[in-house]
Design a protein around this motif. Structure first.
Motif, PDB file in Angstrom:
ATOM      1  N   GLY A   2      52.349  15.351  61.166  1.00 28.67           N
ATOM      2  CA  GLY A   2      53.732  15.523  60.727  1.00 28.67           C
ATOM      3  C   GLY A   2      53.876  15.799  59.253  1.00 28.67           C
ATOM      4  O   GLY A   2      54.993  15.972  58.756  1.00 28.67           O
ATOM      5  N   ARG A  56      64.951  13.323  54.374  1.00 29.24           N
ATOM      6  CA  ARG A  56      63.752  13.909  53.785  1.00 29.24           C
ATOM      7  C   ARG A  56      64.032  14.413  52.388  1.00 29.24           C
ATOM      8  O   ARG A  56      65.175  14.547  51.982  1.00 29.24           O
ATOM      9  CB  ARG A  56      63.227  15.063  54.652  1.00 29.24           C
ATOM     10  CG  ARG A  56      64.206  16.209  54.816  1.00 29.24           C
ATOM     11  CD  ARG A  56      63.680  17.235  55.822  1.00 29.24           C
ATOM     12  NE  ARG A  56      62.410  17.799  55.388  1.00 29.24           N
ATOM     13  CZ  ARG A  56      61.396  17.990  56.207  1.00 29.24           C
ATOM     14  NH1 ARG A  56      61.491  17.667  57.486  1.00 29.24           N
ATOM     15  NH2 ARG A  56      60.268  18.514  55.757  1.00 29.24           N
ATOM     16  N   ARG A 108      49.448  11.059  63.811  1.00 31.67           N
ATOM     17  CA  ARG A 108      50.894  11.260  63.694  1.00 31.67           C
ATOM     18  C   ARG A 108      51.301  11.569  62.256  1.00 31.67           C
ATOM     19  O   ARG A 108      52.156  12.415  62.011  1.00 31.67           O
ATOM     20  CB  ARG A 108      51.633  10.027  64.211  1.00 31.67           C
ATOM     21  CG  ARG A 108      51.640   9.922  65.720  1.00 31.67           C
ATOM     22  CD  ARG A 108      52.159   8.586  66.230  1.00 31.67           C
ATOM     23  NE  ARG A 108      52.159   8.562  67.691  1.00 31.67           N
ATOM     24  CZ  ARG A 108      52.279   7.465  68.421  1.00 31.67           C
ATOM     25  NH1 ARG A 108      52.427   6.273  67.830  1.00 31.67           N
ATOM     26  NH2 ARG A 108      52.263   7.532  69.744  1.00 31.67           N
ATOM     27  N   VAL A 109      50.664  10.869  61.312  1.00 30.99           N
ATOM     28  CA  VAL A 109      50.998  11.123  59.910  1.00 30.99           C
ATOM     29  C   VAL A 109      50.497  12.503  59.485  1.00 30.99           C
ATOM     30  O   VAL A 109      51.254  13.298  58.917  1.00 30.99           O
ATOM     31  CB  VAL A 109      50.399  10.040  58.992  1.00 30.99           C
ATOM     32  CG1 VAL A 109      50.626  10.393  57.520  1.00 30.99           C
ATOM     33  CG2 VAL A 109      51.026   8.679  59.301  1.00 30.99           C
ATOM     34  N   VAL A 137      58.619  15.378  53.660  1.00 31.20           N
ATOM     35  CA  VAL A 137      58.548  14.406  54.756  1.00 31.20           C
ATOM     36  C   VAL A 137      58.595  12.964  54.251  1.00 31.20           C
ATOM     37  O   VAL A 137      57.974  12.623  53.248  1.00 31.20           O
ATOM     38  CB  VAL A 137      57.258  14.641  55.576  1.00 31.20           C
ATOM     39  CG1 VAL A 137      56.918  13.432  56.440  1.00 31.20           C
ATOM     40  CG2 VAL A 137      57.407  15.889  56.446  1.00 31.20           C
ATOM     41  N   THR A 179      61.472  10.970  58.422  1.00 35.41           N
ATOM     42  CA  THR A 179      61.192  12.229  59.105  1.00 35.41           C
ATOM     43  C   THR A 179      60.137  12.037  60.179  1.00 35.41           C
ATOM     44  O   THR A 179      60.233  12.592  61.271  1.00 35.41           O
ATOM     45  CB  THR A 179      60.663  13.273  58.092  1.00 35.41           C
ATOM     46  OG1 THR A 179      61.382  13.176  56.868  1.00 35.41           O
ATOM     47  CG2 THR A 179      60.794  14.679  58.649  1.00 35.41           C
ATOM     48  N   VAL A 180      59.075  11.279  59.846  1.00 35.06           N
ATOM     49  CA  VAL A 180      57.964  11.040  60.762  1.00 35.06           C
ATOM     50  C   VAL A 180      57.873   9.552  61.071  1.00 35.06           C
ATOM     51  O   VAL A 180      57.733   8.729  60.163  1.00 35.06           O
ATOM     52  CB  VAL A 180      56.625  11.519  60.159  1.00 35.06           C
ATOM     53  CG1 VAL A 180      55.457  11.093  61.039  1.00 35.06           C
ATOM     54  CG2 VAL A 180      56.633  13.030  59.973  1.00 35.06           C
ATOM     55  N   ASP A 181      57.967   9.208  62.345  1.00 33.70           N
ATOM     56  CA  ASP A 181      57.833   7.818  62.784  1.00 33.70           C
ATOM     57  C   ASP A 181      56.429   7.625  63.351  1.00 33.70           C
ATOM     58  O   ASP A 181      56.061   8.253  64.351  1.00 33.70           O
ATOM     59  CB  ASP A 181      58.875   7.517  63.859  1.00 33.70           C
ATOM     60  CG  ASP A 181      58.966   6.038  64.210  1.00 33.70           C
ATOM     61  OD1 ASP A 181      58.059   5.278  63.809  1.00 33.70           O
ATOM     62  OD2 ASP A 181      59.940   5.651  64.893  1.00 33.70           O
ATOM     63  N   THR A 182      55.635   6.763  62.733  1.00 32.36           N
ATOM     64  CA  THR A 182      54.278   6.528  63.218  1.00 32.36           C
ATOM     65  C   THR A 182      54.258   5.707  64.505  1.00 32.36           C
ATOM     66  O   THR A 182      53.241   5.678  65.202  1.00 32.36           O
ATOM     67  CB  THR A 182      53.444   5.778  62.165  1.00 32.36           C
ATOM     68  OG1 THR A 182      54.007   4.473  61.950  1.00 32.36           O
ATOM     69  CG2 THR A 182      53.401   6.546  60.845  1.00 32.36           C
ATOM     70  N   VAL A 203      57.663   9.261  55.683  1.00 29.72           N
ATOM     71  CA  VAL A 203      56.887   8.633  56.755  1.00 29.72           C
ATOM     72  C   VAL A 203      57.304   7.176  56.925  1.00 29.72           C
ATOM     73  O   VAL A 203      57.395   6.431  55.947  1.00 29.72           O
ATOM     74  CB  VAL A 203      55.377   8.710  56.445  1.00 29.72           C
ATOM     75  CG1 VAL A 203      54.572   7.990  57.528  1.00 29.72           C
ATOM     76  CG2 VAL A 203      54.925  10.163  56.322  1.00 29.72           C
TER      77      VAL A 203
END
Length: 277
Positions: A232, A84, A228-229, A237, A211-214, A239
């Motif tokens: 998060g 991140r 999710r996006v 972050v 950091t964020v997995d869709t 994505v």
């Protein structure tokens, strides 16, 4: 990308648009557990989209500092990928893996262009070789083209020589098409090993995870991807989404929904910068 798809259909690693050089990434991104500290960064179709804002400088400029750029050089050999951004306010990075795919990538590029946002595309050489024009379009729009290997294999099952071939062949292609070698690398499936970190650094690339997995490759529905996006979202972050590897129509529609929402919430959707080596 669908996990049951044949590896030859998976996309290969691609490169960071080298024209976007600047401070070393280590100071802009946070490594995962066990990651070593790197050199400090120089302060540096779905529902209709909302009416785009007027272009603004912060969305058109990649992340940079306030001092002179760091001297170019080979990045450190890390023990974990960067996860991140750090210390740069409400900045986020959108990344798209496995492409380019002429069915979905053009729509994603149009949406990003509409909102004057830059993103990172981790391309597979196999896909890029068949659609070099999309690679050129990414670079010309100021997006970062990263390396995602040639055929999207599980690197932990390959010999060191095979890992090098997967990575180097993609970097060579990116350089041939875009005029600069990629500066960023992402391991397929997020499966990193020592060879990937060492060879990536040898080839001048920093390892970037997310950091964020869709989980968009599971085709969970446009609304789920958007949730999710947006759920998060936060400072720093990164994505993970996909523009190839299966039916990515949900990913295309979701981007048109969450992108203006993130901008309205005050997030800077941008890309990290580092020096060409």
């Amino acid at each position: 990308m669908k996990k049951d798809q044949s590896l030859t259909r998976r996309k290969a690693l691609m490169a960071g648009a080298g024209a976007l050089g600047a401070p070393a990434a280590a100071g802009l991104l946070t490594p995962g557990p066990g990651g070593e500290a790197g050199p400090p960064a120089a302060p540096a179709p779905g529902p209709p989209a909302r009416r785009p804002r007027e272009p603004s400088a912060y969305r058109l400029q990649p992340l940079a500092g306030h001092g002179p750029p760091a001297a170019p050089g080979r990045p450190p050999v890390r023990r974990a990928p960067l996860l991140r951004l750090s210390g740069l306010g409400r900045a986020m990075v959108l990344t798209f893996d496995d492409g380019p795919d002429p069915r979905y990538t053009p729509d994603i590029l149009r949406t990003l262009r509409e909102y004057d946002v830059r993103a990172m595309f981790f391309v597979c050489g196999e896909m890029a070789a068949g659609h070099p024009g999309l690679l050129t379009e990414m670079a010309e729009d100021g997006h970062v083209v990263g390396n995602h290997t040639w055929s999207h294999p599980l690197l932990t099952r390959l010999s060191r020589a095979a890992v090098r071939t997967e990575m180097e062949s993609t970097s060579d292609l990116v350089e041939e098409v875009c005029g600069a070698r990629p500066l960023w690398f992402r391991a397929p499936y997020g499966a990193w090993n020592r060879a990937a970190f060492q060879l990536g650094a040898e080839l001048g690339m920093e390892p970037l995870a997310w950091t964020v997995d869709t989980l968009d490759w599971t085709e969970p529905g446009t609304r789920t991807i958007v949730d999710r996006v947006e759920g998060g979202a936060g400072p720093g972050v990164v994505v993970l989404a996909h523009d190839a590897g299966g039916d990515r129509s949900q990913s295309v529609r979701a981007l048109r929904d969450y992108l203006p929402h993130l901008l309205d919430a005050g997030y800077h959707l941008t890309v990290p910068r580092r020096h060409q080596v």
